[in-house]
Design a protein around this motif. Structure first.
Motif, PDB file in Angstrom:
ATOM      1  N   GLU A 194      51.221  17.974  23.421  1.00  0.00           N
ATOM      2  CA  GLU A 194      50.405  18.831  24.286  1.00  0.00           C
ATOM      3  C   GLU A 194      49.005  19.037  23.721  1.00  0.00           C
ATOM      4  N   ARG A 195      48.890  19.137  22.403  1.00  0.00           N
ATOM      5  CA  ARG A 195      47.575  19.297  21.783  1.00  0.00           C
ATOM      6  C   ARG A 195      46.699  18.090  22.084  1.00  0.00           C
ATOM      7  N   LEU A 196      47.252  16.894  21.978  1.00  0.00           N
ATOM      8  CA  LEU A 196      46.489  15.683  22.248  1.00  0.00           C
ATOM      9  C   LEU A 196      46.084  15.604  23.717  1.00  0.00           C
ATOM     10  N   ILE A 197      47.011  15.945  24.611  1.00  0.00           N
ATOM     11  CA  ILE A 197      46.714  15.914  26.042  1.00  0.00           C
ATOM     12  C   ILE A 197      45.615  16.909  26.383  1.00  0.00           C
ATOM     13  N   ASN A 198      45.717  18.126  25.857  1.00  0.00           N
ATOM     14  CA  ASN A 198      44.711  19.147  26.151  1.00  0.00           C
ATOM     15  C   ASN A 198      43.341  18.748  25.616  1.00  0.00           C
ATOM     16  N   ALA A 199      43.304  18.144  24.435  1.00  0.00           N
ATOM     17  CA  ALA A 199      42.037  17.675  23.876  1.00  0.00           C
ATOM     18  C   ALA A 199      41.418  16.617  24.781  1.00  0.00           C
ATOM     19  N   THR A 200      42.249  15.709  25.266  1.00  0.00           N
ATOM     20  CA  THR A 200      41.755  14.638  26.138  1.00  0.00           C
ATOM     21  C   THR A 200      41.229  15.199  27.451  1.00  0.00           C
ATOM     22  N   LEU A 201      41.952  16.133  28.039  1.00  0.00           N
ATOM     23  CA  LEU A 201      41.513  16.736  29.297  1.00  0.00           C
ATOM     24  C   LEU A 201      40.209  17.509  29.117  1.00  0.00           C
ATOM     25  N   HIS A 202      40.092  18.218  27.996  1.00  0.00           N
ATOM     26  CA  HIS A 202      38.866  18.981  27.748  1.00  0.00           C
ATOM     27  C   HIS A 202      37.683  18.044  27.561  1.00  0.00           C
ATOM     28  N   LEU A 203      37.892  16.948  26.838  1.00  0.00           N
ATOM     29  CA  LEU A 203      36.804  15.984  26.663  1.00  0.00           C
ATOM     30  C   LEU A 203      36.429  15.341  27.994  1.00  0.00           C
TER      31      LEU A 203
END
Length: 221
Positions: A194-203
């Motif tokens: 989830e941390r990786l997904i959220n980082a990608t979505l924010h970027l």
């Protein structure tokens, strides 16, 4: 687009990735500047230089360096830790170009390493995360070409884009002419998907401030 071979998957390697098309990387927007500055101030208020090494996400990447890569993380720091230390010392984030700067801001917010690649410079459409092969040469940004020795890499059939999870190739680097961007967020054991997904979505949202349009959902490999 990205697959992970079993030889590497068994080490706990995984990624979230995304494609964003049509960015204007020639100029900063006021909205992007504001977002980067806000993230920097948020990090300075939430973390401290003295306790950073004990953060569970930093610990996970340090453990991966020690145990899997056989690299001393106090000498070759994880990329996001190096950026965080700079910010927590009161220095500014490095300014390279809008896309890279957005990536660095998200890297420190989510404490994960982020690779950014110019799609027009990638050979082929299929990328694999695998072990390097004997004789393969890597051309790092800011360093000299060198032969790889059994290292984890992100690669096309004939091109090394990245040595996992800390160094990118000059061959596919983002520059002011870049329009289409591949985002790869690198995971290790102990870091949640989830941390990786959220980082990608924010970027993805930050790159939309440069006119970028994402291609479908964030993918995991």
């Amino acid at each position: 687009m990205i697959t992970i071979l079993n030889e590497v998957k068994s080490l706990g390697v995984f990624v979230a990735y995304d494609v964003v098309y049509g960015v204007d990387n020639t100029r900063y927007t006021s909205q992007l500047e504001e977002e980067i500055n806000r993230i920097v101030e948020e990090i300075r208020g939430a973390l401290s230089l003295e306790t950073l090494k004990d953060h569970h996400i930093i610990r996970a990447y340090r453990d991966f360096y020690w145990k899997t890569l056989k690299i001393d993380p106090t000498k070759q720091r994880p990329a996001q830790e190096a950026l965080l230390r700079r910010v927590l010392r009161g220095e500014s984030l490095p300014r390279i170009n809008p896309v890279v700067d957005a990536g660095n801001a998200i890297s420190i917010k989510y404490i994960v390493p982020i690779g950014l690649y110019d799609i027009s410079k990638i050979h082929g459409k299929t990328l694999r995360i695998r072990l390097s092969r004997k004789g393969e040469v890597f051309h790092p940004i800011g360093g000299q070409p060198h032969e790889l020795d059994d290292q984890i890499v992100l690669a096309s059939n004939d091109q090394i884009l990245h040595v996992y999870p800390y160094r990118d190739s000059v061959e596919t680097k983002i520059d002011v002419s870049t329009k289409d961007v591949l985002i790869v967020v690198a995971g290790v054991p102990g870091v949640e998907e989830e941390r990786l997904i959220n980082a990608t979505l924010h970027l993805r949202r930050l790159l939309s401030l440069l006119g970028g349009v994402a291609d479908g959902d964030v993918r995991l490999a």
